[in-house]
Design a protein around this motif. Structure first.
Motif, PDB file in Angstrom:
ATOM      1  N   MET A 144      25.762 -27.882 -28.511  1.00  0.00           N
ATOM      2  CA  MET A 144      26.452 -26.598 -28.468  1.00  0.00           C
ATOM      3  C   MET A 144      25.835 -25.486 -29.313  1.00  0.00           C
ATOM      4  O   MET A 144      26.161 -24.325 -29.131  1.00  0.00           O
ATOM      5  N   ILE A 145      24.931 -25.836 -30.236  1.00  0.00           N
ATOM      6  CA  ILE A 145      24.311 -24.825 -31.092  1.00  0.00           C
ATOM      7  C   ILE A 145      22.799 -24.977 -31.044  1.00  0.00           C
ATOM      8  O   ILE A 145      22.266 -26.065 -31.283  1.00  0.00           O
ATOM      9  N   GLU A 146      22.122 -23.897 -30.758  1.00  0.00           N
ATOM     10  CA  GLU A 146      20.663 -23.900 -30.723  1.00  0.00           C
ATOM     11  C   GLU A 146      20.093 -23.808 -32.139  1.00  0.00           C
ATOM     12  O   GLU A 146      20.665 -23.126 -32.997  1.00  0.00           O
ATOM     13  N   ASP A 147      18.981 -24.464 -32.375  1.00  0.00           N
ATOM     14  CA  ASP A 147      18.304 -24.365 -33.668  1.00  0.00           C
ATOM     15  C   ASP A 147      18.045 -22.900 -34.025  1.00  0.00           C
ATOM     16  O   ASP A 147      18.236 -22.483 -35.166  1.00  0.00           O
ATOM     17  N   SER A 148      17.603 -22.133 -33.039  1.00  0.00           N
ATOM     18  CA  SER A 148      17.248 -20.730 -33.294  1.00  0.00           C
ATOM     19  C   SER A 148      18.440 -19.906 -33.762  1.00  0.00           C
ATOM     20  O   SER A 148      18.268 -18.967 -34.548  1.00  0.00           O
ATOM     21  N   ASP A 149      19.639 -20.249 -33.306  1.00  0.00           N
ATOM     22  CA  ASP A 149      20.815 -19.521 -33.784  1.00  0.00           C
ATOM     23  C   ASP A 149      20.999 -19.720 -35.285  1.00  0.00           C
ATOM     24  O   ASP A 149      21.270 -18.773 -36.024  1.00  0.00           O
ATOM     25  N   ILE A 150      20.846 -20.945 -35.727  1.00  0.00           N
ATOM     26  CA  ILE A 150      21.015 -21.238 -37.150  1.00  0.00           C
ATOM     27  C   ILE A 150      19.897 -20.585 -37.955  1.00  0.00           C
ATOM     28  O   ILE A 150      20.160 -19.900 -38.950  1.00  0.00           O
TER      29      ILE A 150
ATOM     30  N   ILE B 122      33.226 -23.741 -38.024  1.00  0.00           N
ATOM     31  CA  ILE B 122      32.331 -23.806 -39.178  1.00  0.00           C
ATOM     32  C   ILE B 122      31.798 -25.221 -39.392  1.00  0.00           C
ATOM     33  O   ILE B 122      30.641 -25.410 -39.751  1.00  0.00           O
ATOM     34  N   ASN B 123      32.618 -26.230 -39.147  1.00  0.00           N
ATOM     35  CA  ASN B 123      32.160 -27.602 -39.361  1.00  0.00           C
ATOM     36  C   ASN B 123      31.038 -27.980 -38.407  1.00  0.00           C
ATOM     37  O   ASN B 123      30.119 -28.705 -38.782  1.00  0.00           O
ATOM     38  N   LEU B 124      31.075 -27.479 -37.186  1.00  0.00           N
ATOM     39  CA  LEU B 124      29.993 -27.741 -36.244  1.00  0.00           C
ATOM     40  C   LEU B 124      28.705 -27.085 -36.741  1.00  0.00           C
ATOM     41  O   LEU B 124      27.621 -27.674 -36.651  1.00  0.00           O
ATOM     42  N   VAL B 125      28.818 -25.882 -37.278  1.00  0.00           N
ATOM     43  CA  VAL B 125      27.659 -25.187 -37.851  1.00  0.00           C
ATOM     44  C   VAL B 125      27.095 -25.977 -39.027  1.00  0.00           C
ATOM     45  O   VAL B 125      25.879 -26.152 -39.145  1.00  0.00           O
ATOM     46  N   LEU B 126      27.963 -26.479 -39.870  1.00  0.00           N
ATOM     47  CA  LEU B 126      27.513 -27.244 -41.036  1.00  0.00           C
ATOM     48  C   LEU B 126      26.846 -28.555 -40.632  1.00  0.00           C
ATOM     49  O   LEU B 126      25.834 -28.957 -41.224  1.00  0.00           O
ATOM     50  N   ILE B 127      27.383 -29.208 -39.627  1.00  0.00           N
ATOM     51  CA  ILE B 127      26.769 -30.445 -39.130  1.00  0.00           C
ATOM     52  C   ILE B 127      25.395 -30.132 -38.553  1.00  0.00           C
ATOM     53  O   ILE B 127      24.409 -30.830 -38.837  1.00  0.00           O
ATOM     54  N   LYS B 128      25.310 -29.072 -37.760  1.00  0.00           N
ATOM     55  CA  LYS B 128      24.026 -28.677 -37.170  1.00  0.00           C
ATOM     56  C   LYS B 128      23.005 -28.352 -38.261  1.00  0.00           C
ATOM     57  O   LYS B 128      21.851 -28.789 -38.195  1.00  0.00           O
ATOM     58  N   ALA B 129      23.416 -27.607 -39.282  1.00  0.00           N
ATOM     59  CA  ALA B 129      22.505 -27.255 -40.374  1.00  0.00           C
ATOM     60  C   ALA B 129      21.996 -28.505 -41.084  1.00  0.00           C
ATOM     61  O   ALA B 129      20.806 -28.610 -41.403  1.00  0.00           O
ATOM     62  N   GLU B 130      22.884 -29.468 -41.319  1.00  0.00           N
ATOM     63  CA  GLU B 130      22.473 -30.718 -41.963  1.00  0.00           C
ATOM     64  C   GLU B 130      21.483 -31.495 -41.090  1.00  0.00           C
ATOM     65  O   GLU B 130      20.489 -32.047 -41.583  1.00  0.00           O
ATOM     66  N   LEU B 131      21.734 -31.530 -39.793  1.00  0.00           N
ATOM     67  CA  LEU B 131      20.810 -32.212 -38.878  1.00  0.00           C
ATOM     68  C   LEU B 131      19.446 -31.534 -38.873  1.00  0.00           C
ATOM     69  O   LEU B 131      18.408 -32.205 -38.837  1.00  0.00           O
ATOM     70  N   MET B 132      19.456 -30.217 -38.921  1.00  0.00           N
ATOM     71  CA  MET B 132      18.193 -29.479 -38.953  1.00  0.00           C
ATOM     72  C   MET B 132      17.439 -29.746 -40.250  1.00  0.00           C
ATOM     73  O   MET B 132      16.211 -29.889 -40.235  1.00  0.00           O
ATOM     74  N   ARG B 133      18.163 -29.825 -41.359  1.00  0.00           N
ATOM     75  CA  ARG B 133      17.519 -30.158 -42.643  1.00  0.00           C
ATOM     76  C   ARG B 133      16.841 -31.526 -42.547  1.00  0.00           C
ATOM     77  O   ARG B 133      15.731 -31.719 -43.046  1.00  0.00           O
ATOM     78  N   LYS B 134      17.508 -32.466 -41.892  1.00  0.00           N
ATOM     79  CA  LYS B 134      16.927 -33.807 -41.742  1.00  0.00           C
ATOM     80  C   LYS B 134      15.664 -33.782 -40.894  1.00  0.00           C
ATOM     81  O   LYS B 134      14.812 -34.661 -41.025  1.00  0.00           O
ATOM     82  N   ARG B 135      15.557 -32.780 -40.022  1.00  0.00           N
ATOM     83  CA  ARG B 135      14.353 -32.638 -39.194  1.00  0.00           C
ATOM     84  C   ARG B 135      13.310 -31.740 -39.837  1.00  0.00           C
ATOM     85  O   ARG B 135      12.309 -31.405 -39.215  1.00  0.00           O
TER      86      ARG B 135
END
Length: 171
Positions: free
Chosen positions: A112-118, A139-152
């Motif tokens: 639901m959230i693109e990397d580029s949006d974050i 907000i929690n979906l954004v936070l989960i996405k940000a954490e996943l991106m950090r892991k990548r």
């Protein structure tokens, strides 16, 4: 399943069907979506006589319905064997303690959230709450996405944690 495999599964699904809409994706994979009054449940994924169903609480707002749909879609794609035996019932999203629920939340964030949006909004100095508001998501979906991106390997400046009781029934 690790975060990288969930990311890969989400990307392949979006690319294959050229959409990130969870309702369209369910239709593409042959998953029946229904809406009903299911009390305190947000949604459920169930196997009944050779058919797979997502049942979504019809009292939820449109944003929450899409999120629940995507969460349950993950159960269909990654946890089908569990559903055949017991079904999966969600009274609360963002339950980060259980493996299957955590994976479903991660999958929903990736769909639901693109990397580029974050990255774009984070570079502007936006907070997680700002980004959620702009994207029309939680907000929690954004936070989960940000954490996943950090892991990548992304350098995302967002130190907050998702709250596990976000969509818990309000008393």
């Amino acid at each position: 399943m690790d975060a990288e495999r969930i990311y890969s599964a989400a990307c392949k699904l979006k690319k294959k069907y050229a959409t990130a809409d969870p309702f369209e994706l369910c239709e593409c994979v042959g998953l029946n979506v229904r809406f009903a009054d299911i009390g305190s449940l947000k949604g459920m994924y169930k196997y009944i006589k050779g058919n797979y169903f997502v049942l979504i609480n019809d009292s939820l707002d449109a944003r929450s319905k899409a999120l629940v749909c995507c969460h349950e879609l993950c159960h269909h794609l990654l946890h089908k064997d569990i559903a055949k035996n017991i079904g999966l019932y969600d009274t609360m999203l963002y339950d980060m303690d259980g493996r299957t629920e955590n994976e479903a939340n991660m999958f929903a964030a990736e769909i639901m959230i693109e990397d580029s949006d974050i990255t774009n909004y984070a570079c502007e100095g936006r907070t997680a709450a700002d980004i959620a508001s702009i994207l029309g998501t939680d907000i929690n979906l954004v936070l989960i996405k940000a954490e996943l991106m950090r892991k990548r390997g992304f350098d995302i400046n967002c130190a907050l944690r998702a709250q596990s009781d976000f969509l818990a029934a309000n008393d």
